[in-house]
Design a protein around this motif. Structure first.
Motif, PDB file in Angstrom:
ATOM      1  N   SER A  19       5.993  50.578  14.349  1.00 22.84           N
ATOM      2  CA  SER A  19       7.146  49.676  14.722  1.00 22.84           C
ATOM      3  C   SER A  19       8.207  50.309  13.776  1.00 22.84           C
ATOM      4  O   SER A  19       8.197  51.038  12.826  1.00 22.84           O
ATOM      5  CB  SER A  19       6.785  48.525  14.739  1.00 22.84           C
ATOM      6  N   PHE A  21       9.990  47.803  12.763  1.00 28.44           N
ATOM      7  CA  PHE A  21      10.291  46.608  12.036  1.00 28.44           C
ATOM      8  C   PHE A  21       9.298  46.340  11.044  1.00 28.44           C
ATOM      9  O   PHE A  21       8.346  46.576  11.253  1.00 28.44           O
ATOM     10  CB  PHE A  21      10.548  45.375  13.046  1.00 28.44           C
ATOM     11  N   PHE A  28       1.285  38.670  14.536  1.00 25.83           N
ATOM     12  CA  PHE A  28       1.788  39.316  15.911  1.00 25.83           C
ATOM     13  C   PHE A  28       0.661  39.387  17.075  1.00 25.83           C
ATOM     14  O   PHE A  28      -0.551  39.298  16.587  1.00 25.83           O
ATOM     15  CB  PHE A  28       2.185  40.946  15.756  1.00 25.83           C
ATOM     16  N   ASP A  47       9.866  36.186  18.835  1.00 19.04           N
ATOM     17  CA  ASP A  47      10.512  37.749  18.792  1.00 19.04           C
ATOM     18  C   ASP A  47       9.634  38.247  19.765  1.00 19.04           C
ATOM     19  O   ASP A  47       8.291  38.460  19.872  1.00 19.04           O
ATOM     20  CB  ASP A  47      10.435  38.460  17.564  1.00 19.04           C
ATOM     21  N   TYR A  49       8.524  42.276  21.203  1.00 20.25           N
ATOM     22  CA  TYR A  49       8.810  43.781  20.952  1.00 20.25           C
ATOM     23  C   TYR A  49       8.301  44.683  22.226  1.00 20.25           C
ATOM     24  O   TYR A  49       7.202  44.264  22.736  1.00 20.25           O
ATOM     25  CB  TYR A  49       8.129  44.302  19.747  1.00 20.25           C
ATOM     26  N   TYR A  57       7.174  50.527  18.613  1.00 16.69           N
ATOM     27  CA  TYR A  57       7.600  49.446  18.989  1.00 16.69           C
ATOM     28  C   TYR A  57       9.240  49.047  18.443  1.00 16.69           C
ATOM     29  O   TYR A  57       9.243  49.235  17.108  1.00 16.69           O
ATOM     30  CB  TYR A  57       6.621  48.180  18.723  1.00 16.69           C
ATOM     31  N   ASP A  58       9.782  48.467  19.268  1.00 14.59           N
ATOM     32  CA  ASP A  58      11.328  48.163  18.970  1.00 14.59           C
ATOM     33  C   ASP A  58      11.388  46.555  19.496  1.00 14.59           C
ATOM     34  O   ASP A  58      10.942  45.997  20.374  1.00 14.59           O
ATOM     35  CB  ASP A  58      12.465  48.806  19.811  1.00 14.59           C
ATOM     36  N   TYR A  59      12.285  45.785  18.306  1.00 16.00           N
ATOM     37  CA  TYR A  59      12.857  44.564  18.856  1.00 16.00           C
ATOM     38  C   TYR A  59      13.622  44.621  20.079  1.00 16.00           C
ATOM     39  O   TYR A  59      14.525  45.287  20.237  1.00 16.00           O
ATOM     40  CB  TYR A  59      13.401  43.705  17.613  1.00 16.00           C
ATOM     41  N   ASP A  62      14.651  37.501  21.481  1.00 15.56           N
ATOM     42  CA  ASP A  62      13.751  36.477  20.921  1.00 15.56           C
ATOM     43  C   ASP A  62      14.164  35.300  22.005  1.00 15.56           C
ATOM     44  O   ASP A  62      15.064  35.324  22.803  1.00 15.56           O
ATOM     45  CB  ASP A  62      14.128  36.092  19.600  1.00 15.56           C
ATOM     46  N   SER A  78      19.210  38.741  23.821  1.00 14.51           N
ATOM     47  CA  SER A  78      18.737  40.250  23.901  1.00 14.51           C
ATOM     48  C   SER A  78      20.141  40.851  24.094  1.00 14.51           C
ATOM     49  O   SER A  78      20.934  40.294  24.813  1.00 14.51           O
ATOM     50  CB  SER A  78      17.747  40.318  25.026  1.00 14.51           C
TER      51      SER A  78
END
Length: 126
Positions: A19, A21, A28, A47, A49, A57-59, A62, A78
């Motif tokens: 990820s 983050f 998670f 949040d 992802y 994985y990216d954000y 939320d 978003s």
């Protein structure tokens, strides 16, 4: 070309994922379809992802919840909200100044949203 810093996170299912983050005190969990959600008991939100084409994985956004005057407020954030679908209808595109929408707030009237279970025919009613 800048080099992204890649971290490893562990989900509640004991799987490790790459990820962009850090875990920072969140739990998670994996959902169907490859989505991971992060949450904390200290924060009333979730949040979201998603993996990119390389499986990192990216954000992506939320969802936050708050209680105001006995009504619930749901906020969605978003940078990539392209369209909205209401009551399972046809999606419609949402743009403001030719940019994607980034924040949606929904006020829920708790009294109307309550589901009342009819127990009149329950075998186990005492």
């Amino acid at each position: 070309m800048s080099q992204d810093r890649i971290y490893t996170i562990e989900t509640l299912q004991d799987n490790l994922h790459k990820s962009r983050f850090q875990q920072n005190g969140k739990e998670f969990t994996e959902l169907e379809g490859g989505i991971i959600i992060g949450f904390s008991k200290y924060f009333a939100g979730i949040d979201v992802y998603a993996p990119d084409q390389n499986g990192v994985y990216d954000y992506i956004g939320d969802i936050n919840f708050s209680l105001e005057n006995f009504n619930t407020k749901i906020s969605i954030h978003s940078q990539g909200i392209n369209n909205i679908c209401l009551n399972n209808g046809k999606p419609f595109e949402v743009k403001i100044d030719n940019r994607s929408l980034s924040n949606i707030s929904i006020d829920v009237e708790n009294k109307k949203a309550k589901v009342v279970i009819d127990k009149s025919n329950s075998l186990f009613d005492f």
